[in-house]
Design a protein around this motif. Structure first.
Motif, PDB file in Angstrom:
ATOM      1  N   LEU A   1      35.988  87.659   9.930  1.00 51.91           N
ATOM      2  CA  LEU A   1      36.799  88.851   9.660  1.00 51.91           C
ATOM      3  C   LEU A   1      36.554  89.381   8.250  1.00 51.91           C
ATOM      4  O   LEU A   1      36.608  90.586   8.009  1.00 51.91           O
ATOM      5  CB  LEU A   1      38.282  88.532   9.852  1.00 51.91           C
TER       6      LEU A   1
ATOM      7  N   ARG B   1      43.766  96.106   9.648  1.00 50.50           N
ATOM      8  CA  ARG B   1      42.777  96.176  10.725  1.00 50.50           C
ATOM      9  C   ARG B   1      42.432  94.760  11.181  1.00 50.50           C
ATOM     10  O   ARG B   1      42.363  94.464  12.370  1.00 50.50           O
ATOM     11  CB  ARG B   1      41.532  96.905  10.233  1.00 50.50           C
TER      12      ARG B   1
ATOM     13  N   GLU C   1      42.364  92.457  15.044  1.00 51.67           N
ATOM     14  CA  GLU C   1      41.063  92.213  15.671  1.00 51.67           C
ATOM     15  C   GLU C   1      41.132  91.072  16.683  1.00 51.67           C
ATOM     16  O   GLU C   1      41.709  90.027  16.414  1.00 51.67           O
ATOM     17  CB  GLU C   1      40.019  91.884  14.602  1.00 51.67           C
TER      18      GLU C   1
ATOM     19  N   SER D   1      33.030  95.610  16.259  1.00 54.67           N
ATOM     20  CA  SER D   1      33.474  94.324  15.734  1.00 54.67           C
ATOM     21  C   SER D   1      32.893  93.149  16.505  1.00 54.67           C
ATOM     22  O   SER D   1      32.744  92.061  15.969  1.00 54.67           O
ATOM     23  CB  SER D   1      34.997  94.267  15.724  1.00 54.67           C
TER      24      SER D   1
END
Ligand code: ATP
Ligand code: MG
Lengths: 266, 284
Positions: free
Chosen positions: B144, B204, B208, B116
């Protein structure tokens, strides 16, 4: 009579005589040749049965008439399919319109996971018809034609998936009738059904041929002899024999046909 | 005879080892959650949720971070949903199944595995700098959205694939166009599956941290965002910030914030599971 005029007269008489025509049709799936050059003419307002052992190309051939093979990967065809004398693979043919004229009923009943009403009205709604009274009227008349109306008239908003297999198949036929096609293709429409449902559908097919041209694929010899006017026997991608049903089942020309209908192979 | 006994013994040994391995993860997770609960549960009250950040641990709250998370989550959804679903519909229903399609497919799956932080760097360069969004809610949401796009695409395709071919056949045979088939049949039939994938992707996204730190989201913002161009913080960054402080009070705060973050993800996953079950029943 001038030559042009004469030809057009001949042409229109052919139109009346033959609803569907296949001219030297060949089909490939990739490198595999599934239909090896078939020509046949199908008369209007008759029931024509396609018989033959599994894998001989009956479904492939049937699906040419509403171009349902178009989406199959690797599909190629040669030759010509005509409906009412015009080539349905011509560039200017609108496939969606073609399929409104040529309805199809599948082997496994495949109602949409929607209400009974929505199932029957689907074909009309996607044509942009919204008038509620009209839709209701057409849904009712379609369900009546398949003798399902009395069984479901109080449950029109219930899910079609709650119906029995036989009812589902009749619903699928009603769904097809609702858009008023002139041809109905049926690919083993009763092979997933019990004997009573099968009998109902056979009766229905018999009634429908007044208004429609019906082509039916079947593995059931009794069924073919009961309901069809003409029968075509296919073998390994070829049309072996095509004649009056009566003739095919009592006195076929070809030995292969005889072997098949007497159950010696296939 | 001897051989059979030996095999049975091996069988037994493996069974015990298997049970141990299965429990290992669960037990560790349970211990971790237990610890967090002990540390933080007493700290959670309405004030903790509604208070702005503060230098004093007992006065500090998660309001700005929570609001930041909600803003980012909503905006990420708005950006990723239409793009992801449209891409999935194209790939699954329209594109020819040729080499190019295979290459695209493999690469989209690969994208789902890119760390990420790489997305963070991409977001920093493209959204923050080139598009001059600054370290705003908008820049964070775009970043994102990119991050979860592969997940949305892959899960939407799975859901579309799961719609029986007989439904497509029926719709086409009735004279429906491709788009009509997608719109009237495939999307409604795969709705539950698509939703499940999206919720899992969002759950998810809500956890993050790295990519948002990279694009410059702050640990301390005095107020909750009031527009998409405002600077922002999110719950995981707030947690990270509190954990690095020396005072014990902040450790309690961090534990309390973790509980709330976990609660959010668990609830989202729960909703996803609910829809998946409901949707699976439909085609039985
Ligand atoms: N999508 C496809 N891709 C490749 N080959 C196919 C495809 N569909 C059919 N075939 C092949 O074409 C041949 C004819 O198939 P088809 O389904 O038309 O037979 P059928 O006579 O309808 O058989 P059945 O009675 O079992 O339904 C078979 O050999 C089959 O394996
Ligand atoms: Mg077949």
């Amino acid at each position: 009579m001038s030559k042009d005029k004469k030809e057009s007269v001949i042409e229109s008489s052919i139109k009346r005589k033959y609803k569907l025509q296949a001219k030297d049709v060949k089909v490939w799936y990739g490198d595999f040749m599934a239909i090896k050059g078939i020509s046949m003419d199908i008369k209007p307002n008759k029931v024509t049965a396609f018989i033959g052992p599994s894998g001989c190309g009956k479904s492939t051939f049937l699906r040419l008439f509403n171009r349902m093979n178009d989406y199959v990967d690797g599909f190629k065809m040669g030759g010509e399919i005509n409906i009412d004398g015009s080539n349905i693979n011509a560039k200017d043919i609108n496939v969606e319109l073609l399929r409104k004229q040529v309805g199809m009923v599948f082997q496994k009943p495949n109602p949409f996971p929607k209400s009974i009403f929505e199932n029957v009205a689907y074909g009309l709604k996607i044509q942009g018809l919204k008038d509620k009274a009209f839709l209701e009227e057409r849904v009712e008349s379609s369900l009546k034609q398949v003798a399902l109306w009395d069984e479901v008239k109080n449950d029109l908003n219930k899910s079609a998936l709650a119906l029995s297999g036989g009812q589902q198949q009749r619903l699928c036929i009603a769904r097809t009738l609702a858009v008023e096609p002139s041809i109905i293709l049926m690919d083993e429409p009763t092979s997933a059904l019990d004997p009573i449902s099968t009998a109902k559908i056979e009766e229905l097919i018999y009634k429908l041929k007044d208004k429609y041209t019906i082509v039916i694929v079947t593995h059931n010899m009794q069924q073919a002899s009961r309901i069809s006017d003409n029968t075509a026997f296919f073998y390994l991608g070829e049309l072996i024999e095509y004649d009056k049903t009566n003739k095919i089942f009592t006195n076929p020309e070809k030995e292969q046909t005889e072997n098949y209908i007497t159950g010696r192979f296939g | 005879m001897n051989n059979i006994r030996k095999n049975r013994l091996k069988d037994q040994a493996f069974k015990i080892w298997g049970i141990f391995c299965t429990l290992l993860g669960l037990v560790l997770l349970a211990v971790f959650i237990g610890n967090i609960l002990v540390d933080g549960i007493m700290r959670i009250d309405w004030e903790f949720v509604m208070n702005l950040p503060s230098r004093k641990p007992e006065k500090a709250g998660i309001y700005t971070a929570l609001m930041g998370s909600i803003w980012v989550l909503l905006l990420t959804t708005i950006i990723a949903l239409p793009v992801g679903i449209a891409a999935a519909i194209y790939l699954e229903e329209y594109s020819k199944k040729n080499k190019l399609a295979t290459i695209l497919e493999v690469n989209i799956s690969n994208l789902a595995g890119v760390p990420s932080i790489i997305y963070g760097l991409l977001g920093l360069e493209v959204f923050v700098r080139i598009m001059e969004m600054g370290a705003s809610v908008l820049a964070g949401s775009f970043t994102l959205a990119l991050l979860i796009l592969p997940i949305v695409i892959v899960s939407t395709r799975e859901a579309l694939k799961a719609v029986p071919k007989s439904i497509r056949d029926a719709s086409f045979a009735m004279g429906a166009s491709k788009w009509q088939t997608v719109y009237h049949q495939l999307l409604p039939a795969s709705f539950g599956g698509i939703l499940t994938g999206i919720i899992l992707a969002l759950s998810r996204a809500v956890g993050e941290t790295a990519p948002l730190i990279v694009i410059g989201a702050l640990a301390y913002v005095p107020f909750a965002p009031s527009s998409v161009m405002d600077e922002f913080s999110v719950l995981p960054i707030q947690i990270f910030n509190w954990i690095t402080r020396p005072q014990h009070g902040f450790v309690e705060n961090a534990a309390a914030a973790i509980i709330i973050l976990l609660l959010i993800t668990f609830v989202m996953n729960g909703i996803a599971v609910y829809f998946r079950n409901k949707w699976q029943k439909k085609f039985k």
